[in-house]
Motif scaffolding. Structure first.
Motif, PDB file in Angstrom:
ATOM      1  N   ASP A   1       0.848  -1.190   0.000  1.00  0.00           N
ATOM      2  CA  ASP A   1       0.000   0.000   0.000  1.00  0.00           C
ATOM      3  C   ASP A   1       0.882   1.238   0.000  1.00  0.00           C
ATOM      4  OD1 ASP A   1      -2.436   1.238  -0.172  1.00  0.00           O
ATOM      5  OD2 ASP A   1      -2.844   1.238   1.972  1.00  0.00           O
TER       6      ASP A   1
ATOM      7  N   LYS B   1       0.874   5.546   0.639  1.00  0.00           N
ATOM      8  CA  LYS B   1       0.128   6.696   1.181  1.00  0.00           C
ATOM      9  C   LYS B   1       0.121   7.870   0.201  1.00  0.00           C
ATOM     10  CE  LYS B   1       3.954   8.589   3.952  1.00  0.00           C
ATOM     11  NZ  LYS B   1       4.358   8.968   5.323  1.00  0.00           N
TER      12      LYS B   1
ATOM     13  N   LYS C   1      10.041  -0.748   2.538  1.00  0.00           N
ATOM     14  CA  LYS C   1       9.493   0.575   2.253  1.00  0.00           C
ATOM     15  C   LYS C   1      10.205   1.204   1.064  1.00  0.00           C
ATOM     16  CE  LYS C   1      12.414   3.531   5.158  1.00  0.00           C
ATOM     17  NZ  LYS C   1      12.405   4.665   6.117  1.00  0.00           N
TER      18      LYS C   1
ATOM     19  N   VAL D   1      -2.193   1.921   4.527  1.00  0.00           N
ATOM     20  CA  VAL D   1      -1.372   3.060   4.951  1.00  0.00           C
ATOM     21  C   VAL D   1      -2.194   4.328   4.785  1.00  0.00           C
ATOM     22  CG1 VAL D   1       0.783   4.295   4.605  1.00  0.00           C
ATOM     23  CG2 VAL D   1       0.698   1.831   4.197  1.00  0.00           C
TER      24      VAL D   1
ATOM     25  N   SER E   1       0.449   8.955   8.254  1.00  0.00           N
ATOM     26  CA  SER E   1       1.482   8.369   9.106  1.00  0.00           C
ATOM     27  C   SER E   1       1.012   7.081   9.775  1.00  0.00           C
ATOM     28  CB  SER E   1       1.920   9.362  10.185  1.00  0.00           C
ATOM     29  OG  SER E   1       0.833   9.743  11.001  1.00  0.00           O
TER      30      SER E   1
ATOM     31  N   ILE F   1      -0.156   3.165   9.874  1.00  0.00           N
ATOM     32  CA  ILE F   1      -0.022   1.880   9.197  1.00  0.00           C
ATOM     33  C   ILE F   1      -0.854   0.865   9.963  1.00  0.00           C
ATOM     34  CG2 ILE F   1       1.543   0.093   8.367  1.00  0.00           C
ATOM     35  CD1 ILE F   1       3.814   2.146   8.619  1.00  0.00           C
TER      36      ILE F   1
ATOM     37  N   ASN G   1       4.491   6.110  11.332  1.00  0.00           N
ATOM     38  CA  ASN G   1       5.211   5.514  10.190  1.00  0.00           C
ATOM     39  C   ASN G   1       6.027   4.296  10.561  1.00  0.00           C
ATOM     40  OD1 ASN G   1       4.533   7.167   7.842  1.00  0.00           O
ATOM     41  ND2 ASN G   1       5.537   8.839   8.939  1.00  0.00           N
TER      42      ASN G   1
END
Length: 297
Positions: A87, A89, A109, A142, A145, A147, A164
């Motif tokens: 996902d 953001k 990430k 997400v 910030s 998750i 995050n």
């Protein structure tokens, strides 16, 4: 993406693209990845998208020309790697979730739109035989910030972070667990309300323990069950608007108009995932063998 453009990923290296709201589809098989099982896709336009494959090897690929060519941006042949979902953001910042390795969920990430993937500094801890389900690409979400991860197997949990991923909060869910086929499969959030769905995919007609409501992120441990639950196992849930939510699975599709308290079955067909347009009212459902459902909400 919107009421016209959508992408779907699938087995045997397959990707589907529509530019007319699902009325017609262009199907392609990614060359060199014909044996890959693409369990999740994130699209940014009619040209740009990222896909992940579960199983071994684990791949993350990216296209910038509408799927004609794909560039490999992550590869791992270690059999302990199993990618479940992804996902973003925003178009630059995203996460990929994988099953636990050495007692921690794999969390990758990117900060550059999927060109480079690195392990997140703080991965959430996992119980033995706890895992995420690569059923719909929605076991991780997400939001800015925030998750949110849901799990199953030996434990059914909501694992969340508001910074995050620097710090993680763990809540055991009132969903049946204890076997590899049971637990939480999907999570959706709107404001302070969190809806989680799942169940037992091996016995998908069972109607108990298939949904959870959490009404406040301020007190995330307060979880309740619906008074009238979805009718059977659900692998995906999506917020539509206001208090309306849609969920689907191999047992059929259900809708709630009261924030998850009561659900009504609206379709018997088997699907794996439902998603609403990022910008629009189109809702698509996708299942095995190219089974696609279309709704406008």
């Amino acid at each position: 993406m919107n009421d016209k453009i959508a992408w779907i990923s699938g087995s045997a290296g397959t990707v589907g693209i529509t530019n007319d709201g699902g009325s017609s589809w262009s199907w392609l098989q990614v060359k060199g990845y014909e044996k890959s099982d693409f369990r999740d896709i994130e699209a940014f336009s009619d040209k740009d998208a990222v896909i992940i494959s579960s199983g071994t090897p684990a791949y993350i690929l990216k296209t910038a020309d509408g799927g004609l060519t794909w560039t490999k941006h992550f590869e791992q042949r270690d059999t302990s790697y199993f990618l479940d979902a992804m996902d973003f953001k925003d178009p630059k910042h995203g996460f990929v979730l994988g099953d636990p390795i050495n007692g921690k969920f794999l969390l990758l990430k990117t900060d550059d739109g999927g060109n480079n993937w690195v392990p997140a500094h703080y991965s959430p801890g996992a119980y033995k035989n706890e895992a995420a389900f690569a059923a719909s690409g929605t076991c991780i979400r997400v939001y800015k910030s925030d998750i949110m991860i849901v799990s199953g197997g030996s434990k059914s949990r909501l694992i969340s972070s508001t910074d995050n991923g620097k710090n993680w909060h763990y809540v055991e869910l009132p969903l049946t667990d204890g076997t590899p086929s049971r637990g939480a499969f999907s999570v959706a959030k709107n404001g302070d309300k969190i809806i989680i769905v799942g169940g037992n995919y091996a016995k998908d007609k069972l109607k108990d323990s298939v949904a959870v409501i959490i009404n406040s992120t301020e007190n995330i441990s307060k979880a309740s069950m619906p008074t009238l639950a979805p009718e059977g196992f659900q692998s995906s849930v999506e917020h539509l608007n206001g208090n309306s939510y849609l969920s689907t699975g191999t047992s059929g599709t259900n809708i709630s108009a009261d924030g998850g308290k009561t659900w009504k079955k609206i379709d018997d067909r088997s699907y794996n995932v439902c998603r609403k347009a990022k910008n629009g009212k189109l809702v698509l459902l996708a299942g095995d063998k190219g089974n696609i459902g279309i709704m406008k909400f």
